[in-house]
Design a protein around this motif. Structure first.
Motif, PDB file in Angstrom:
ATOM      1  N   THR A  12       0.842  -1.208   0.000  1.00  0.00           N
ATOM      2  CA  THR A  12       0.000   0.000   0.000  1.00  0.00           C
ATOM      3  C   THR A  12       0.870   1.247   0.000  1.00  0.00           C
ATOM      4  O   THR A  12       0.632   2.187  -0.761  1.00  0.00           O
ATOM      5  N   ALA A  13       1.869   1.193   0.856  1.00  0.00           N
ATOM      6  CA  ALA A  13       2.729   2.365   0.974  1.00  0.00           C
ATOM      7  C   ALA A  13       3.451   2.636  -0.340  1.00  0.00           C
ATOM      8  O   ALA A  13       3.563   3.791  -0.777  1.00  0.00           O
ATOM      9  N   VAL A  14       3.920   1.571  -0.978  1.00  0.00           N
ATOM     10  CA  VAL A  14       4.618   1.762  -2.246  1.00  0.00           C
ATOM     11  C   VAL A  14       3.676   2.362  -3.282  1.00  0.00           C
ATOM     12  O   VAL A  14       4.013   3.313  -3.992  1.00  0.00           O
ATOM     13  N   PHE A  15       2.457   1.805  -3.316  1.00  0.00           N
ATOM     14  CA  PHE A  15       1.484   2.349  -4.258  1.00  0.00           C
ATOM     15  C   PHE A  15       1.238   3.834  -3.983  1.00  0.00           C
ATOM     16  O   PHE A  15       1.281   4.674  -4.891  1.00  0.00           O
ATOM     17  N   LEU A  16       1.031   4.166  -2.707  1.00  0.00           N
ATOM     18  CA  LEU A  16       0.764   5.565  -2.368  1.00  0.00           C
ATOM     19  C   LEU A  16       1.975   6.443  -2.665  1.00  0.00           C
ATOM     20  O   LEU A  16       1.819   7.598  -3.063  1.00  0.00           O
ATOM     21  N   LEU A  17       3.165   5.852  -2.474  1.00  0.00           N
ATOM     22  CA  LEU A  17       4.371   6.632  -2.753  1.00  0.00           C
ATOM     23  C   LEU A  17       4.420   7.005  -4.232  1.00  0.00           C
ATOM     24  O   LEU A  17       4.689   8.160  -4.591  1.00  0.00           O
ATOM     25  N   ILE A  18       4.110   6.018  -5.077  1.00  0.00           N
ATOM     26  CA  ILE A  18       4.116   6.292  -6.513  1.00  0.00           C
ATOM     27  C   ILE A  18       3.028   7.321  -6.848  1.00  0.00           C
ATOM     28  O   ILE A  18       3.261   8.314  -7.532  1.00  0.00           O
ATOM     29  N   LEU A  19       1.840   7.090  -6.289  1.00  0.00           N
ATOM     30  CA  LEU A  19       0.724   8.003  -6.538  1.00  0.00           C
ATOM     31  C   LEU A  19       1.088   9.419  -6.099  1.00  0.00           C
ATOM     32  O   LEU A  19       0.915  10.396  -6.831  1.00  0.00           O
ATOM     33  N   MET A  20       1.653   9.497  -4.889  1.00  0.00           N
ATOM     34  CA  MET A  20       1.985  10.787  -4.309  1.00  0.00           C
ATOM     35  C   MET A  20       3.039  11.511  -5.148  1.00  0.00           C
ATOM     36  O   MET A  20       2.908  12.698  -5.441  1.00  0.00           O
ATOM     37  N   THR A  21       4.079  10.726  -5.483  1.00  0.00           N
ATOM     38  CA  THR A  21       5.156  11.334  -6.256  1.00  0.00           C
ATOM     39  C   THR A  21       4.623  11.875  -7.569  1.00  0.00           C
ATOM     40  O   THR A  21       4.917  13.003  -7.960  1.00  0.00           O
ATOM     41  N   SER A  22       3.788  11.065  -8.235  1.00  0.00           N
ATOM     42  CA  SER A  22       3.286  11.555  -9.521  1.00  0.00           C
ATOM     43  C   SER A  22       2.366  12.755  -9.309  1.00  0.00           C
ATOM     44  O   SER A  22       2.371  13.708 -10.086  1.00  0.00           O
ATOM     45  N   LEU A  23       1.581  12.698  -8.230  1.00  0.00           N
ATOM     46  CA  LEU A  23       0.673  13.810  -7.969  1.00  0.00           C
ATOM     47  C   LEU A  23       1.450  15.100  -7.702  1.00  0.00           C
ATOM     48  O   LEU A  23       1.168  16.154  -8.276  1.00  0.00           O
TER      49      LEU A  23
END
Lengths: 314, 616, 323
Positions: free
Chosen positions: C52-63
């Motif tokens: 989950t954290a990795v997914f959110l990290l990717i999402l966050m970074t792209s956002l």
């Protein structure tokens, strides 16, 4: 312990004195025009002087400060000057505190019951679906500002369930949504904390021993885990109970509950100095008292804890 | 010319006949209760101290004045049945209505209203210890009042207000004041019972039980931050003209947001429709029938050119000072400002009615049946739109020529606004983009600068911290003179006295001399108005200011019948619920406009009638 | 046959070689304590295990990346520009979302899509600056508080006093004295934000300073600087990263609160707080709810992501979770 308590309370008085003095002086930094009201543009200098004199603001600051403390020593919280001109602060507060305390205690009970139940449920399902589900709830409530989710609760809460949008003290149904809204963050905090506590505690040796002895899970839960869980709980409970007085600014203004929430903000922005002083006095002393009572309560419940060792920054 | 006049009961009869045309017989009309919500709690109901409209509104409905305005804006007797004025215009004698009672909040009789009550009120207001915010209104006209306030005299008997006997009140003025009667409809000229005042002391006006009532309503329940209830005073001297039995107001912090929804649910009888929600209402076939424009006020809004720039060096005050002293530069902006576009931020559907072409609003003052804005040169100004792109571009080119080499283009125009006001914030962006697009970004560079609501005017206008700014002014009495105050030396609006090239031999500016001449004329009102109209026309033609709009306005969905409330240019009469009726359903915009046309005609007729009477 | 003398010589040599005193060799000493454990590598490894954290990290970074490159993408509108309806010549007010205006327009005809990203940019920038300040100043005060014993009593008292003054008073005073602006907002939040961090760092230092392993290190003669760098800092740095991650949702929450009580940024600067407040005003009109909905969703995604990331990082950085 008595000696310690006395020393600590005495020290609190010093802190309180400094807080009040500092706030008093800070409030004097606000622009003087804030006291003139709506016709500020048209008032003559003589009138402005009369207004300031009436509020006692023309005296040198140390005289004002002395007057404030003398009045406080007489047990007088002063008289509001702008928020409700000439009305004793005591009267203003007396009308508002019951609402905030009623809602605050209700929400506290709700958040304890629901939060602890949720925490136990999570710990028992550690790593499984419900654990994750509730974790997301906790994350959401902790991360998203209250202004956002409370708004949606009011918007959809009233349109879906048909519950009233405005608080009316005679209508029990109008209590539901504000109570729920106010307890959401408490539920999250309690659940998260209890889950962590239980997960840690269940791995401890004495629990393993109890299990090896053949004690049932339920008995272990009730006799050992939950009982121990109440010790840290007891530490913050007094402060929580005392602080129900301050109310909730968002919930009270959304549902128009005539409580204490937002009073401080209004008092500051209207520059009602006596009211601000009274509120700061109340909130600070409750904060100090709450911590103290919490520590005492914890020491009584858990003989391993000795108060004298504590202290420092709280 | 007859200054002394006596208003006979016949006139009162006339007033009744007038309202009678609109369906009110001797008995009150059938009407429902008013139910509303409010977001700002009253801080006090001490009407002798407060200057806040919401708080004065309580007094307007609970305490009567000597005189009051009717729904056409004509002054009528109230607690004074008749009055005389001495030929020198200095002594006013009022005959107090007999048998009017002071009631407690529970409706019990406390005492009779007598002439002494006005004397006690003045004594209270002129005591600086009570810090009355309206004291200046009294002491600017009443003889020796200012000296008493400042402690120069200590004997109140020397102040020009006296109870000659139980029912005769005499005011003595410092100098003749042609608009004195209109001032009497304002809170500081309301009566107060001296015995009660002494009894409750500091508590006076802190709660509904610490007030006495002689007006059309009694403030019977006040639970702060919960609800306010006013019930009709059945013992009121004019009870047959009070139609609404109860006024109920419930508190809600979010009143402005929630009111439209509560109105639709039938929980309240009226709601202001915020600009944001207006489209929603206008586009809905059902809702659009319930919404109508709200009445405008007598606040005047104008864009002021600052001749005393004190803003930070980054906005180039010296450059601005040179530019603003150029008439063509001012006129370029004067004609370039699209006031309609700016007004769309407050009224997207009917902005025209808000536009004000003069400083003094229409229907504020009239003489001889002629509205003030139609007198002399003002007529031409008030009948055209100042927005004229071609003219603006012509003046721009002239200004560019004249200022070339003297001024750095684009001229930076620092324009402050209040960050607490959404519509102002929006407007400043609209004005910036509109002016820059029309006049060119190489000519002016408008720089909006936000300031917080607290201490806003001190940080901006009063400190001279602006180049061009939206300002407003509200009248203090019903005479055009009140609208000259902001531009007269000593005021802190835009310092037109510092404009170059307007000095006259006596050391004063042309505008000041014009206003002084008008002020000195206190006997011939027709000439007085002509002189004031001339001064105002000068102010506008020389583009010291850009008249912009009137206050109030917006939209409401309300069951209250429009044009039944007292119409007053000044004072608190217009806050009264007296004469108003709650209808079964709200009026639509069309019905409202029709009612407005009718009201305009009625007022015209009433003004003519008054003018004819004055001539006699 | 070896002679006795020869034997003697050989013996002497062997004795010499076999029993010489070893010289102290720091490198060799280090090698005995060697393991292939690397704190940061393990932290990253544990972190990456949290899907989950990795997914959110990717999402966050792209956002976040998108937030900052959005204005430079083609076809983007100016967040301040008021759009005019070509048919009527009036402001294009409250225009519902469509192909042209993806998130619709607000009550004066400004593009909500552009405003939303501009607002996110503003709010994130404030949050990050305040977060960094919290670390720098908070750690500084906290370290002094924890280490410099003579100052301890004074700082404790100062902390007690300041933390007992309602934050609202301090924030409002700053907002009144300075003009509302981006800078004022940051100053106001910085003025109060560091308190929690200082106390946190101080408590950590007091706890860690007396831990057994530090005591052991000290007994073994490890220099203080080395204790700080190798023993204290890794733990503190990870904790600080977590605090910043958590302070971002906190700061955004404060911004929303300040806007709510009327002390936010000037209304012409789009920010999440301002957009939310604008949306709140029209929430009673169902057709306009999009003006509340879009900012609320973006704000929630950001705050939730940072919150989860912060906690995931805290878990990952705890050495106890490394095995």
């Amino acid at each position: 312990m008595l000696k310690y308590s006395l020393r600590r309370l005495l020290h609190s008085l010093v802190t309180l004195f400094m807080v009040l003095t500092l706030v008093f002086l800070l409030m004097r930094l606000l622009p003087v025009e804030g006291y003139y009201g709506e016709r500020a543009d048209k008032l003559t200098p003589a009138q402005k002087e009369a207004i300031l004199r009436k509020m006692g603001l023309l005296d040198p600051w140390y005289v004002q400060l002395r007057n404030f403390y003398l009045q406080l020593l007489r047990g007088d919280l002063g008289v509001s000057v702008i928020y409700r001109a000439n009305v004793p602060v005591k009267e203003i507060l007396a009308a508002k505190i019951p609402y905030s305390v009623a809602f605050g205690l209700g929400a506290l009970v709700l958040s304890l019951v629901a939060g602890l139940a949720m925490g136990i449920h999570m710990a028992q399902n550690k790593g499984l679906f419900w654990d994750k589900f509730w974790t997301w709830y906790v994350v959401f409530i902790n991360a998203v500002p209250g202004a956002v989710y409370l708004l949606f609760i009011q918007l959809y809460g009233t349109s879906i369930t048909g519950l009233p949008m405005l608080f009316d003290r005679y209508n029990v149904r109008s209590w539901i949504l504000p109570l729920v809204s106010m307890s959401l963050s408490g539920i999250a905090a309690n659940a998260m904390w209890l889950r962590r506590f239980m997960v840690d505690e269940l791995n401890k040796d004495y629990i393993r021993l109890a299990r090896a002895k053949g004690m049932s899970s339920r008995a272990i839960m009730v006799k050992h885990v939950l009982r121990n869980a109440f010790v840290p709980l007891a530490n913050y409970l007094p402060a929580s109970i005392l602080f129900t007085i301050s109310g909730s600014i968002y919930v009270e203004s959304l549902y128009s509950i005539p409580g204490m929430g937002g009073l401080l903000v209004t008092a500051i922005s209207r520059q009602d100095n006596p009211l601000v002083q009274a509120l700061v006095l109340i909130y600070s002393s409750l904060g100090i008292l709450g911590l103290f009572l919490g520590d005492v309560l914890m020491a009584i419940l858990d003989p391993r804890i000795r108060l004298e060792k504590q202290g420092g920054a709280r | 010319m007859r200054l002394a006049r006596r208003v006979l009961p016949v006139l009162l009869l006339g007033a009744l006949v007038l309202t009678g045309c609109k369906g009110a017989g001797p008995a009150p009309r059938k009407s429902g209760d008013v139910v509303g919500i409010y977001s700002g709690e009253l801080t006090t109901i001490n009407y002798l101290v407060t200057a806040t409209t919401a708080e004065q509104s309580v007094a307007a409905n609970c305490i009567d004045c000597l005189v009051e305005y009717d729904n056409l804006g004509i002054l009528r007797p109230a607690l004074a049945t008749s009055w005389e004025v001495s030929p020198d215009g200095l002594t006013w004698t009022f005959h107090i209505r007999k048998g009017v009672k002071w009631l407690t909040y529970q409706g019990k009789e406390y005492a009779e209203v007598t002439a002494q009550d006005w004397v006690d009120a003045a004594k209270y207001i002129l005591n600086p210890k009570n810090a009355s915010q309206t004291a200046d209104i009294v002491y600017r006209v009443i003889k020796n009042a200012e000296k008493y306030f400042n402690g120069e005299i200590t004997d109140f008997n020397e102040v020009g207000v006296k109870a000659k006997d139980k029912y005769t009140l005499v005011y003595t003025l410092e100098k003749p004041v042609p608009y004195f009667l209109s001032m009497l409809t304002y809170c500081p000229f309301m009566p107060v019972n001296g015995k009660f005042l002494q009894e409750v002391g500091d508590k006076f006006g802190t709660d509904n039980e610490y007030l006495l009532y002689n007006g059309c309503y009694i403030f019977s329940v006040w639970e702060p931050h919960n609800q306010q209830v006013f019930v009709k005073n059945e013992k009121y001297w004019d009870a047959k003209n009070v139609h609404i039995p109860r006024l109920i107001f419930k508190f809600n912090q979010e009143a402005a947001t929630l009111a439209p929804e509560l109105f639709l649910r039938g929980e309240i009888t009226g709601a202001g429709i915020p600009t944001d929600a207006l489209d929603e209402w206008m586009k809905d076939p059902q809702k659009s029938k319930m919404v109508r424009p709200a009445e405008t006020s007598f606040y005047t809004y104008f864009y002021a050119f600052n001749f005393n720039p004190k803003f930070p060096a980054e906005y180039e005050p010296e450059n601005w000072k040179i530019a603003v002293n150029n008439l063509n530069f001012r006129k370029a902006i004067f004609h370039a400002l699209d006031r309609r576009a700016a007004l769309l931020t407050t009224d997207p559907y009917y902005p025209e009615r808000m536009i004000n072409n003069t400083i003094t609003p229409k229907n504020f003052a009239a003489y001889g049946g002629k509205d003030f804005t139609q007198i002399g040169e003002l007529a031409e100004i008030s009948n055209r739109d100042s927005f004229n792109p071609e003219l603006a571009l012509q003046y721009r080119d002239k200004a560019k020529q004249e200022l070339a080499g003297k001024v750095k283009f684009p001229v930076k125009v620092m324009m402050p606004y209040n960050t607490g006001s959404t519509s102002w914030t929006n407007r400043v962006q609209v004005v910036e983009q509109q002016l820059e697009n029309l006049l060119g970004k190489d000519f002016i560079d408008i720089i909006p600068v936000g300031f917080p609501p607290t201490g806003f005017l001190n940080a901006t206008r009063r400190a001279g911290n602006y180049a061009l700014m939206e300002c407003n002014w509200g009248p203090d009495y019903a005479d055009p003179e009140t609208y000259t105050d902001p531009f007269y030396p000593g005021s802190n609006y835009n310092w037109p006295e510092m404009a170059e090239g307007y000095l006259e031999p006596n050391g004063k500016t042309k505008y000041q001399n014009m206003v002084d001449e008008a002020k000195a004329e206190v006997i011939d009102i027709g000439r007085r108005y002509e002189l004031f109209a001339k001064a105002e026309a000068f102010l506008i033609n020389e583009a010291f200011v850009i008249p912009y709009s009137v206050g109030g306005g917006g939209y409401v969905a309300t069951k209250l019948e429009p044009f039944t409330s007292p119409y007053a240019p000044f004072g608190v009469s217009s806050l009264k619920y007296k004469g108003q009726v709650v209808l079964d359903k709200p009026m639509s915009t069309e019905e409202y406009k029709a009612a407005y046309e009718k009201w305009l005609k009625d007022r015209e007729a009433a003004l003519q009638q008054e003018a004819a009477k004055a001539k006699k | 046959m070896m002679t006795a003398k020869e034997k003697e010589v050989i013996q002497a040599i062997e004795e010499q070689e076999l029993f010489t005193f070893a010289q102290y060799d720091p490198e060799a000493a280090e090698r005995t304590g060697y393991s292939d454990y690397s704190y940061w590598r393990s932290t990253i490894r544990v972190f990456l295990r949290n899907k989950t954290a990795v997914f959110l990290l990717i999402l966050m970074t792209s956002l976040v990346a998108f937030t900052f490159i959005q204005p430079y993408l083609p076809g983007q509108k100016d967040p301040i520009k008021i759009h005019i309806d070509p048919n009527t010549g009036l402001q294009l007010r409250n225009h519902p979302p469509d192909k042209e205006f993806w998130f619709g327009t607000n009550s004066i005809g400004q593009d909500l899509w552009a405003r939303l990203w501009s607002g996110t940019r503003t709010s994130l920038l404030i949050a990050i600056i305040v977060g960094i300040w919290e670390i720098v100043f908070g750690t500084f005060v906290g370290a002094i508080w924890g280490y410099v014993r003579p100052l301890e009593a004074f700082l404790t008292e100062a902390y007690n006093v300041i933390s007992n003054i309602p934050t609202t008073i301090i924030l409002m005073l700053i907002a009144y004295i300075l003009r509302p602006s981006f800078q004022t907002m940051i100053i106001a939040m910085c003025a109060t934000g560091w308190l929690g961090m200082a106390r946190f760092v101080r408590n950590q230092i007091v706890i860690i300073r007396d831990r057994e392993y530090n005591l052991a290190s000290r007994c073994l003669g490890t220099p203080t600087g080395r204790i700080i760098v190798k023993n204290l800092l890794p733990y503190l740095v990870s904790v600080m990263v977590m605090r910043v991650a958590l302070s971002i949702p906190g700061t955004i929450g404060w911004e929303v609160f300040l806007t709510y009580i009327g002390l936010g940024l000037p209304l012409n600067i789009p920010s999440l707080g301002n957009l939310l407040n604008e949306g709140r005003r029209v929430m009673m009109a169902p057709a306009l709810r999009y003006q509340l909905f879009f900012p609320a969703v973006v704000l929630s995604v950001i705050t939730v992501s940072f919150y989860v990331l912060g906690n995931a990082f805290a878990d990952a950085s705890d050495p106890r979770n490394h095995f």
